[in-house]
Design an enzyme around this catalytic site. Structure first.
Site, PDB file in Angstrom:
ATOM      1  N   ASP A 181      18.605  10.695 -12.853  1.00  0.00           N
ATOM      2  CA  ASP A 181      19.576  10.461 -11.779  1.00  0.00           C
ATOM      3  C   ASP A 181      20.763  11.374 -12.049  1.00  0.00           C
ATOM      4  O   ASP A 181      21.536  11.136 -12.976  1.00  0.00           O
ATOM      5  CB  ASP A 181      20.028   8.999 -11.741  1.00  0.00           C
ATOM      6  CG  ASP A 181      20.855   8.690 -10.501  1.00  0.00           C
ATOM      7  OD1 ASP A 181      21.615   9.573 -10.064  1.00  0.00           O
ATOM      8  OD2 ASP A 181      20.750   7.558  -9.968  1.00  0.00           O
ATOM      9  N   ALA A 242      11.326   2.130  -2.560  1.00  0.00           N
ATOM     10  CA  ALA A 242      12.612   2.674  -2.105  1.00  0.00           C
ATOM     11  C   ALA A 242      12.491   3.125  -0.655  1.00  0.00           C
ATOM     12  O   ALA A 242      12.768   2.352   0.265  1.00  0.00           O
ATOM     13  CB  ALA A 242      13.045   3.811  -3.014  1.00  0.00           C
ATOM     14  N   ARG A 243      12.036   4.343  -0.441  1.00  0.00           N
ATOM     15  CA  ARG A 243      11.768   4.863   0.897  1.00  0.00           C
ATOM     16  C   ARG A 243      10.540   5.753   0.830  1.00  0.00           C
ATOM     17  O   ARG A 243      10.380   6.548  -0.095  1.00  0.00           O
ATOM     18  CB  ARG A 243      12.959   5.656   1.449  1.00  0.00           C
ATOM     19  CG  ARG A 243      14.144   4.805   1.884  1.00  0.00           C
ATOM     20  CD  ARG A 243      13.797   3.898   3.052  1.00  0.00           C
ATOM     21  NE  ARG A 243      14.946   3.216   3.611  1.00  0.00           N
ATOM     22  CZ  ARG A 243      15.420   2.042   3.200  1.00  0.00           C
ATOM     23  NH1 ARG A 243      14.835   1.445   2.167  1.00  0.00           N
ATOM     24  NH2 ARG A 243      16.457   1.485   3.783  1.00  0.00           N
ATOM     25  N   ASP A 266       5.256  -0.009  -1.328  1.00  0.00           N
ATOM     26  CA  ASP A 266       5.827  -1.008  -0.428  1.00  0.00           C
ATOM     27  C   ASP A 266       6.446  -0.350   0.802  1.00  0.00           C
ATOM     28  O   ASP A 266       6.804  -1.029   1.754  1.00  0.00           O
ATOM     29  CB  ASP A 266       6.890  -1.818  -1.181  1.00  0.00           C
ATOM     30  CG  ASP A 266       7.338  -3.048  -0.416  1.00  0.00           C
ATOM     31  OD1 ASP A 266       6.490  -3.906  -0.136  1.00  0.00           O
ATOM     32  OD2 ASP A 266       8.547  -3.153  -0.098  1.00  0.00           O
ATOM     33  N   GLU A 271       6.264   3.459   9.436  1.00  0.00           N
ATOM     34  CA  GLU A 271       6.058   2.010   9.330  1.00  0.00           C
ATOM     35  C   GLU A 271       6.088   1.389  10.722  1.00  0.00           C
ATOM     36  O   GLU A 271       6.950   1.729  11.531  1.00  0.00           O
ATOM     37  CB  GLU A 271       7.134   1.380   8.438  1.00  0.00           C
ATOM     38  CG  GLU A 271       7.073   1.871   7.005  1.00  0.00           C
ATOM     39  CD  GLU A 271       8.108   1.221   6.087  1.00  0.00           C
ATOM     40  OE1 GLU A 271       8.830   0.296   6.557  1.00  0.00           O
ATOM     41  OE2 GLU A 271       8.198   1.614   4.921  1.00  0.00           O
ATOM     42  N   HIS A 290       6.365  -3.397   3.143  1.00  0.00           N
ATOM     43  CA  HIS A 290       7.819  -3.307   3.014  1.00  0.00           C
ATOM     44  C   HIS A 290       8.442  -4.698   2.846  1.00  0.00           C
ATOM     45  O   HIS A 290       9.331  -5.102   3.602  1.00  0.00           O
ATOM     46  CB  HIS A 290       8.436  -2.595   4.225  1.00  0.00           C
ATOM     47  CG  HIS A 290       9.777  -1.973   3.922  1.00  0.00           C
ATOM     48  ND1 HIS A 290      10.220  -0.841   4.558  1.00  0.00           N
ATOM     49  CD2 HIS A 290      10.766  -2.333   3.068  1.00  0.00           C
ATOM     50  CE1 HIS A 290      11.429  -0.522   4.110  1.00  0.00           C
ATOM     51  NE2 HIS A 290      11.780  -1.429   3.199  1.00  0.00           N
TER      52      HIS A 290
END
Length: 336
Positions: A181, A242-243, A266, A271, A290
């Site tokens: 990060d 996350a995305r 997820d 989507e 999700h």
């Protein structure tokens, strides 16, 4: 105090806005509820913000842009019943020095719990064993052993609030965690002696599990591409709650079809996941709709109303989103 709630039919949504929370909010002043089935349009939002002191937003609320804020001369607080405020807030809002708060702190533990459940169920082959037993089979104890999280090396792509919470959940498993990060310092990981900062390549190449926590921004779009997927070790588990757009989905399908790695997903680039999407036909991937943070929904409005109550009393707000954090949050205007 005059309060606008933008989410459609919020006060009749007992899951998101329990009646006790509705009563608490209405006790603070006059509440203008959006009782339609639709989100307020930009023009409707602009008009209804006139005279409003507190705007309580939700998923799908239009950005509080310079235009939308045109009639909002009384606005003193924006409180978002959700996590990221990147698609709700705006530079114009921060320029006016109007505080923005959200329920991100409420969502994080539930999302972290969801990620941990994906990791454990994947490592312990829960879904495969369930299907086998229901087919009348009894997989041999002498067969291939399942994996374990104990002693594993975990790679984090991004940290954020969810990642910090997940570190707390992982600590009892005696794991080693590498965190990529670029926006954190070593001090951010000081409470976790098993976690260290690393570059992206090292984080991916040495991991038994890779968990995605980065925000969706132009810089992270398809960050995990063909080359980076190829750098994952054989047997690695990739988890993304996350995305979807952070991982190049086409490249992931190609890599999964080799059988070299596995995944638990997820989130997706589109989507709901299309019915004919190739991910639906791949065995070495666990798919969720999700829902990693789904149990948090009943707690979101409660947390935000608590923040509005602090504002009403003149107490310090506890969950504001500073401008610099807003600028790094997930942008939902990117392809999902």
């Amino acid at each position: 105090m005059y309060i606008l709630v933008t989410y459609p039919n919020a006060r009749s949504n007992e899951t998101l806005y329990p009646s006790a929370v509705v009563d608490r909010l209405e006790s603070l002043g006059e509440v203008d509820w959006n009782d339609s089935d639709e989100q307020l349009s930009r023009d409707e939002l602009r008009d209804r913000l006139e005279g409003v002191d507190v705007c309580v937003t939700g998923w799908g609320t239009h950005e509080l842009s310079e235009y939308v804020l045109g009639e909002a001369g009384s606005l003193e607080l924006v409180a978002h019943v959700g996590g990221s405020v990147a698609s709700i807030a705006s530079p114009a809002l921060y320029d006016r020095e109007i505080p923005v708060c959200s329920a991100n702190h409420v969502m994080a533990p539930f999302v972290a719990e969801g990620i941990l459940s994906y990791v454990l169920s994947s490592f312990r082959s829960v879904i495969d064993f369930d299907a086998a037993v229901k087919r009348g089979e009894w997989p041999s104890k002498a067969g291939d052993p399942t994996d374990s999280l104990y002693g594993a090396t975990v790679g984090f792509v991004g940290l954020g609030t969810v990642g910090r919470t997940l570190l707390e959940l992982l600590e009892p498993f005696d794991v080693t965690v590498d965190v990529y990060d670029p926006y954190i310092s070593s001090d951010d990981l000081a409470p976790f002696d098993f976690a260290t900062r690393a570059d992206l390549e090292s984080t991916l190449e040495g991991a038994d599990v890779v968990s995605i926590h980065a925000s969706k921004t132009p810089e992270t779009l398809h960050m995990i591409d063909t080359d980076r997927l190829a750098s994952l070790p054989d047997g690695c588990l990739l988890v993304n709650a996350a995305r979807g757009a952070i991982v190049d989905e086409d490249a992931l399908v190609d890599e999964l079809e080799t059988g070299r790695i596995s995944a638990a997903l997820d989130v997706y680039e589109e989507e709901p996941l299309p019915e004919d999407h190739p991910l639906r036909d791949i065995e070495n991937v666990v798919l969720g709709p999700h829902v990693a943070g789904n149990p948090c929904r009943r707690h979101l409005a409660d947390a935000v109303v608590t923040e509005v109550e602090r504002f009403d009393r003149g107490d310090p707000l506890q969950h504001t989103v500073p401008r610099e954090r807003y600028e790094m949050m997930t942008r939902d205007w990117l392809s999902a």
